[in-house]
Design a protein around this motif. Structure first.
Motif, PDB file in Angstrom:
ATOM      1  N   ALA A  75      37.059  51.975  48.768  1.00  0.00           N
ATOM      2  CA  ALA A  75      36.244  52.342  47.612  1.00  0.00           C
ATOM      3  C   ALA A  75      37.070  52.952  46.485  1.00  0.00           C
ATOM      4  O   ALA A  75      36.557  53.160  45.386  1.00  0.00           O
ATOM      5  N   VAL A  76      38.329  53.251  46.751  1.00  0.00           N
ATOM      6  CA  VAL A  76      39.165  53.904  45.738  1.00  0.00           C
ATOM      7  C   VAL A  76      40.329  52.993  45.373  1.00  0.00           C
ATOM      8  O   VAL A  76      40.751  52.142  46.154  1.00  0.00           O
ATOM      9  N   ASP A  77      40.833  53.191  44.174  1.00  0.00           N
ATOM     10  CA  ASP A  77      41.946  52.367  43.699  1.00  0.00           C
ATOM     11  C   ASP A  77      43.298  52.887  44.161  1.00  0.00           C
ATOM     12  O   ASP A  77      44.302  52.199  44.050  1.00  0.00           O
ATOM     13  N   GLN A  78      43.299  54.132  44.679  1.00  0.00           N
ATOM     14  CA  GLN A  78      44.570  54.729  45.039  1.00  0.00           C
ATOM     15  C   GLN A  78      44.386  55.696  46.203  1.00  0.00           C
ATOM     16  O   GLN A  78      43.436  56.472  46.240  1.00  0.00           O
ATOM     17  N   LEU A  79      45.293  55.611  47.172  1.00  0.00           N
ATOM     18  CA  LEU A  79      45.377  56.583  48.258  1.00  0.00           C
ATOM     19  C   LEU A  79      46.611  57.448  48.013  1.00  0.00           C
ATOM     20  O   LEU A  79      47.537  57.027  47.316  1.00  0.00           O
ATOM     21  N   THR A 139      48.498  51.974  46.082  1.00  0.00           N
ATOM     22  CA  THR A 139      47.323  51.215  45.677  1.00  0.00           C
ATOM     23  C   THR A 139      46.399  50.946  46.856  1.00  0.00           C
ATOM     24  O   THR A 139      46.831  50.800  47.992  1.00  0.00           O
ATOM     25  N   SER A 140      45.112  50.856  46.562  1.00  0.00           N
ATOM     26  CA  SER A 140      44.117  50.564  47.585  1.00  0.00           C
ATOM     27  C   SER A 140      43.027  49.686  46.970  1.00  0.00           C
ATOM     28  O   SER A 140      43.131  49.236  45.822  1.00  0.00           O
ATOM     29  N   GLY A 141      41.966  49.424  47.752  1.00  0.00           N
ATOM     30  CA  GLY A 141      40.760  48.789  47.241  1.00  0.00           C
ATOM     31  C   GLY A 141      40.948  47.379  46.722  1.00  0.00           C
ATOM     32  O   GLY A 141      41.734  46.590  47.234  1.00  0.00           O
ATOM     33  N   ALA A 142      40.201  47.088  45.650  1.00  0.00           N
ATOM     34  CA  ALA A 142      40.162  45.730  45.120  1.00  0.00           C
ATOM     35  C   ALA A 142      41.532  45.244  44.664  1.00  0.00           C
ATOM     36  O   ALA A 142      41.854  44.060  44.775  1.00  0.00           O
ATOM     37  N   ALA A 143      42.360  46.153  44.167  1.00  0.00           N
ATOM     38  CA  ALA A 143      43.680  45.746  43.661  1.00  0.00           C
ATOM     39  C   ALA A 143      44.545  45.150  44.751  1.00  0.00           C
ATOM     40  O   ALA A 143      45.464  44.370  44.475  1.00  0.00           O
ATOM     41  N   VAL A 144      44.265  45.496  46.007  1.00  0.00           N
ATOM     42  CA  VAL A 144      45.045  44.983  47.132  1.00  0.00           C
ATOM     43  C   VAL A 144      44.381  43.766  47.760  1.00  0.00           C
ATOM     44  O   VAL A 144      45.059  42.801  48.136  1.00  0.00           O
ATOM     45  N   THR A 145      43.062  43.768  47.868  1.00  0.00           N
ATOM     46  CA  THR A 145      42.375  42.778  48.697  1.00  0.00           C
ATOM     47  C   THR A 145      41.910  41.534  47.951  1.00  0.00           C
ATOM     48  O   THR A 145      41.729  40.482  48.563  1.00  0.00           O
ATOM     49  N   LYS A 146      41.699  41.590  46.632  1.00  0.00           N
ATOM     50  CA  LYS A 146      41.155  40.443  45.912  1.00  0.00           C
ATOM     51  C   LYS A 146      42.253  39.451  45.537  1.00  0.00           C
ATOM     52  O   LYS A 146      43.420  39.806  45.379  1.00  0.00           O
ATOM     53  N   SER A 147      41.847  38.181  45.386  1.00  0.00           N
ATOM     54  CA  SER A 147      42.809  37.124  45.051  1.00  0.00           C
ATOM     55  C   SER A 147      43.206  37.204  43.581  1.00  0.00           C
ATOM     56  O   SER A 147      42.507  37.788  42.747  1.00  0.00           O
ATOM     57  N   LYS A 148      44.351  36.602  43.308  1.00  0.00           N
ATOM     58  CA  LYS A 148      44.889  36.565  41.953  1.00  0.00           C
ATOM     59  C   LYS A 148      45.365  35.144  41.650  1.00  0.00           C
ATOM     60  O   LYS A 148      45.751  34.410  42.564  1.00  0.00           O
TER      61      LYS A 148
END
Length: 635
Positions: free
Chosen positions: A489-493, A505-514
């Motif tokens: 749920a967060v962009d950063q740990l 980095t965490s969340g969508a920035a890591v898991t979503k495709s580009k």
């Protein structure tokens, strides 16, 4: 590289959608099917790295990483490192006992704890937790792990000076890059010929993952920013985040409205106690994972868990396909297969059993009026007292400071629980006060301060929570454990030790495709930089990797609307090397279903890392690595 938990989710969704007549063996032997779905991951631990000066093969770098990591779990007496698993059992066991006594206001139960002599054990447990935190935040130890994860794990094909023949690649790379379709077919053929439902289920699981890796590697390469070959540890790190998302999404039955999950990420099922070591357990008898972890740390012989007839079946298929590998065979043997399987289960035990760091839920709100002034300084063992240079500790109970026995009994429990240690010179005083205070209370002279005791136990749970959170964040940063769903749920740990903070980095920035067109040049192996999206220039020549940005990992699994099926894994066959078209294969579940129903006797040998782009067949080099890369078909 599609992670292990994601492979198991894909395999289960394939099983659910297969016609009943096509899944009889799978339903009869689900553990063998799941083991098959782990696929070439068994090569991670097969001791097949190039030895010194191209000598006899030794343990893989990945094995060496896990030897270090498992010392967190079970300790390493040779280095003076305690283990989290026994420490956790000691501390949580007593906290539960004291909580029960406080809730019931049961003086006799409190007396029994004192009489049992548990204080020595728990004093050691708290000291051990501090040592563990100090050891695994020590820069020299982190540098060693970074070297193992970085340059030591660099794929052999990236050598600028030497051409390492495929026969001397690691087992992991070999099974992803050599005759992948032929081996998949060989496993199925030998399994069907045997009529053994276990082997048939295993071969179907392997087919599912052959399809999942072929169809899913483009997505994973886009989330990472390059392929496994050039950014190997980032692949493992991102894979853990995608695993956490996929497991939570499907097990919870969640949905996504854009970037908003329903229910929220914090309510998704976590991998922290999923027990994947049991899902794929085909062992001959009960498995003592903690003992196996200790054997890996001690470099002791590992038990042979796989049935001998399975090992013979696997090696027969392997020899049929790879027996004449140029440059000599990779060191897959019955013994190395056994070791690889035991190590694979041990890794899953560390990650998903809940017996090591576990799920570590927040203890909740302080009871009663406790917490009006905030948590005591000693509740975070990662912070250092600037005066002493040690973690903060509670004030020792003292009759001079508080002459009322009823009020100091609760404070003495801190000593009983091992937070106030003998190094402060207050242990004997604390033990005497426990005995004296309990005796006075038992005689009816005074009443215990139960509210204060409940408050102290709560803060002790916060102490344990903070310590385990720090360890968890360290293992997540290192790419050896999955994040919690709430982390998505967060962009950063933030990893925090001794006042220093390291965000990642965490969340969508890591898991979503580009959207990614071209692979990046190889990573330099620097410590912790695998958390950053690869920058710099591309590896030439550039190829199409993925053209569907902004998708969540359900597109990898079975979301055909987001990731349309353009052609199936095995049809039409590729026209010629390097292989298929640039549109991709669609979701893994649909690709695997088509493959299982087709029952093909001739599968393309796709590069299971999606390297160097979508639809590439297996390849190698015929000279040391250079840029531009000059791949040739596998010989």
């Amino acid at each position: 590289m599609v992670g292990l938990a994601t492979r198991l989710v894909i395999a289960e969704r394939v099983r659910q959608q297969l016609p009943a007549g096509d899944r009889a063996a799978i339903d009869a032997e689900p553990h063998w099917y799941a083991f098959g779905a782990l696929g070439p991951a068994i090569g991670d631990f097969v001791p097949s790295e190039v030895g010194e000066n191209f000598g006899d093969p030794g343990r893989t770098p990945y094995w060496a990483v896990w030897k270090e990591v498992l010392s967190i779990a079970v300790g390493d007496p040779s280095s003076g490192i305690p283990g989290v698993a026994p420490v956790l059992r000691s501390m949580t066991g007593l906290l539960d006992s004291v909580s029960a006594a406080a809730d019931d206001e049961d003086l006799s139960a409190l007396q029994d704890l004192v009489d049992s002599g548990v204080e020595d054990v728990l004093d050691q447990a708290a000291a051990d937790l501090t040592v563990i935190l100090q050891q695994f935040s020590d820069p020299s130890r982190l540098a060693l792990l970074g070297q193992l994860m970085g340059d030591r794990s660099r794929p052999r094909i990236l050598d600028h000076l030497n051409l390492t023949p495929p026969g001397l690649w690691t087992g992991r790379d070999f099974l992803h890059w050599r005759s992948t379709g032929d081996f998949c077919v060989a496993l199925r053929k030998h399994a069907d010929d045997s009529g053994d439902l276990r082997l048939i289920a295993y071969s179907r699981g392997w087919q599912v993952t052959y399809a999942a890796l072929t169809a899913g590697s483009g997505y994973m390469n886009s989330a990472v920013g390059s392929c496994y070959r050039t950014h190997w540890w980032r692949h493992r790190w991102v894979g853990n985040f995608v695993d956490a998302w996929v497991w939570g999404y499907y097990d919870t039955g969640a949905s996504m409205a854009g970037d908003d999950p329903s229910p929220p990420f914090s309510d998704w099922t976590s991998l922290c106690a999923a027990g994947l070591q049991n899902v794929a357990d085909v062992s001959l008898g009960p498995v003592d994972h903690e003992a196996n972890a200790r054997a890996i740390v001690d470099e002791a012989p590992l038990p042979r868990l796989l049935p001998e007839d399975f090992a013979e079946f696997w090696m027969k298929a392997y020899d049929d396909v790879y027996g004449s590998t140029p440059g000599g065979p990779v060191a897959f043997t019955v013994d190395s297969l056994q070791d690889g399987y035991t190590a694979l289960l041990t890794m899953l035990w560390f990650q998903t059993s809940g017996d090591v760091i576990g799920c570590n839920p927040l203890p909740g709100s302080p009871p009663g009026s406790c917490g009006a002034d905030g948590p005591p300084s000693w509740t975070d063992p990662t912070q250092i007292n600037p005066v002493t240079g040690q973690p903060f500790l509670p004030e020792p109970p003292s009759p001079e400071n508080d002459p009322h026995i009823a009020k100091i009994v609760s404070g003495v429990i801190l000593a009983l629980l091992g937070i106030t240690t003998s190094v402060l010179g207050c242990w004997m005083l604390g033990a005497a006060l426990v005995a004296g205070g309990i005796a006075l209370i038992a005689s009816g002279a005074v009443q215990p301060d139960w509210d204060s005791l409940r408050c102290d136990v709560f803060w002790l749970r916060i102490y344990l929570f903070n310590g385990l959170t720090a360890l968890h964040n360290l293992t997540v940063l290192g790419g050896v454990q999955h994040p919690y769903p709430r982390d998505l749920a967060v962009d950063q740990l933030v990893l925090s030790f001794a006042g220093a903070e390291l965000p990642y980095t965490s969340g969508a920035a890591v898991t979503k495709s580009k959207n990614i067109n071209g692979l990046k040049r190889p990573w330099n192996g620097a410590l912790s930089t695998w958390t950053s999206t690869p920058g710099g220039s591309h590896e030439d020549p550039q190829t199409m990797v993925w053209a569907l940005p902004g998708l969540w990992p359900s597109a990898l699994v079975d979301d055909e609307a987001a990731n349309p099926v353009h052609h199936l894994v095995s049809e039409p066959p590729p026209g010629g090397w390097p292989g298929g078209d640039v549109r991709g294969f669609g979701p893994a579940v649909q690709a695997a279903l088509a493959l299982l129903k087709e029952d093909s006797t001739d599968l393309p040998s796709w590069n299971l890392d999606g390297d160097r782009g979508l639809g590439w067949l297996t390849w190698q080099l015929d000279a040391p690595y250079t840029i531009p890369v000059a791949p040739v078909p596998q010989s």
